[in-house]
Write a protein that holds these residues in place. Sequence first.
Motif, PDB file in Angstrom:
ATOM      1  N   ARG A  14       0.859  -1.191   0.000  1.00 52.95           N
ATOM      2  CA  ARG A  14       0.000   0.000   0.000  1.00 52.95           C
ATOM      3  C   ARG A  14       0.888   1.231   0.000  1.00 52.95           C
ATOM      4  N   LEU A  15       0.532   2.210  -0.823  1.00 51.29           N
ATOM      5  CA  LEU A  15       1.270   3.468  -0.899  1.00 51.29           C
ATOM      6  C   LEU A  15       0.402   4.594  -0.363  1.00 51.29           C
ATOM      7  N   GLY A  19      -1.184  11.233   3.686  1.00 48.55           N
ATOM      8  CA  GLY A  19      -2.317  10.596   4.348  1.00 48.55           C
ATOM      9  C   GLY A  19      -3.336   9.961   3.420  1.00 48.55           C
ATOM     10  N   GLN A  20      -3.163  10.088   2.125  1.00 51.95           N
ATOM     11  CA  GLN A  20      -4.107   9.520   1.160  1.00 51.95           C
ATOM     12  C   GLN A  20      -3.518   8.242   0.568  1.00 51.95           C
ATOM     13  N   GLU A  21      -4.308   7.161   0.572  1.00 50.47           N
ATOM     14  CA  GLU A  21      -3.839   5.925  -0.050  1.00 50.47           C
ATOM     15  C   GLU A  21      -3.885   6.074  -1.562  1.00 50.47           C
ATOM     16  N   LEU A  22      -2.799   5.700  -2.200  1.00 52.04           N
ATOM     17  CA  LEU A  22      -2.699   5.769  -3.664  1.00 52.04           C
ATOM     18  C   LEU A  22      -3.059   4.391  -4.203  1.00 52.04           C
ATOM     19  N   TRP A  23      -4.309   4.199  -4.550  1.00 47.55           N
ATOM     20  CA  TRP A  23      -4.778   2.844  -4.854  1.00 47.55           C
ATOM     21  C   TRP A  23      -5.429   2.687  -6.218  1.00 47.55           C
ATOM     22  N   ILE A  24      -5.727   3.757  -6.915  1.00 50.14           N
ATOM     23  CA  ILE A  24      -6.458   3.635  -8.181  1.00 50.14           C
ATOM     24  C   ILE A  24      -5.522   3.118  -9.275  1.00 50.14           C
ATOM     25  N   PRO A  25      -5.860   1.972  -9.875  1.00 51.72           N
ATOM     26  CA  PRO A  25      -5.012   1.404 -10.930  1.00 51.72           C
ATOM     27  C   PRO A  25      -4.818   2.376 -12.087  1.00 51.72           C
ATOM     28  N   ASP A  26      -3.654   2.315 -12.686  1.00 54.03           N
ATOM     29  CA  ASP A  26      -3.292   3.090 -13.876  1.00 54.03           C
ATOM     30  C   ASP A  26      -3.105   4.574 -13.627  1.00 54.03           C
ATOM     31  N   ASP A  41       4.913   7.070   1.494  1.00 49.68           N
ATOM     32  CA  ASP A  41       5.051   6.014   2.501  1.00 49.68           C
ATOM     33  C   ASP A  41       4.596   4.687   1.915  1.00 49.68           C
ATOM     34  N   ILE A  42       5.366   3.640   2.204  1.00 51.03           N
ATOM     35  CA  ILE A  42       5.057   2.294   1.741  1.00 51.03           C
ATOM     36  C   ILE A  42       4.688   1.446   2.955  1.00 51.03           C
ATOM     37  N   TYR A  43       3.565   0.767   2.878  1.00 55.83           N
ATOM     38  CA  TYR A  43       3.119  -0.110   3.952  1.00 55.83           C
ATOM     39  C   TYR A  43       2.967  -1.505   3.381  1.00 55.83           C
ATOM     40  N   LEU A  44       3.667  -2.463   3.970  1.00 50.86           N
ATOM     41  CA  LEU A  44       3.548  -3.857   3.560  1.00 50.86           C
ATOM     42  C   LEU A  44       2.694  -4.581   4.586  1.00 50.86           C
TER      43      LEU A  44
END
Length: 68
Positions: A14-15, A19-26, A41-44
């Motif tokens: 997860r990136l 404070g906003q998750e960067l999740w939208i593909p493409d 920030d990178i969260y595994l």
Amino acid sequence: MLLKEMDVSGHILRLYFEGQELWIPDRTLASYRVRPGDTVDIYLENIAEQLAIRFGNQDKSPDGRLAE
């Protein structure tokens, strides 16, 4: 690119930026207004641990780790 550089097998990557998750593909980092020099920030997240918690096989302790 991160998947090529890091071994994330068994984890959910997860990136986050500001404070906003960067999740939208493409979408690119630039589309989130990430500029050179900014910190992302990178969260595994461990997949097995999350499945155990979700299905009640393990409980989390207050510090976020699996209870022993």
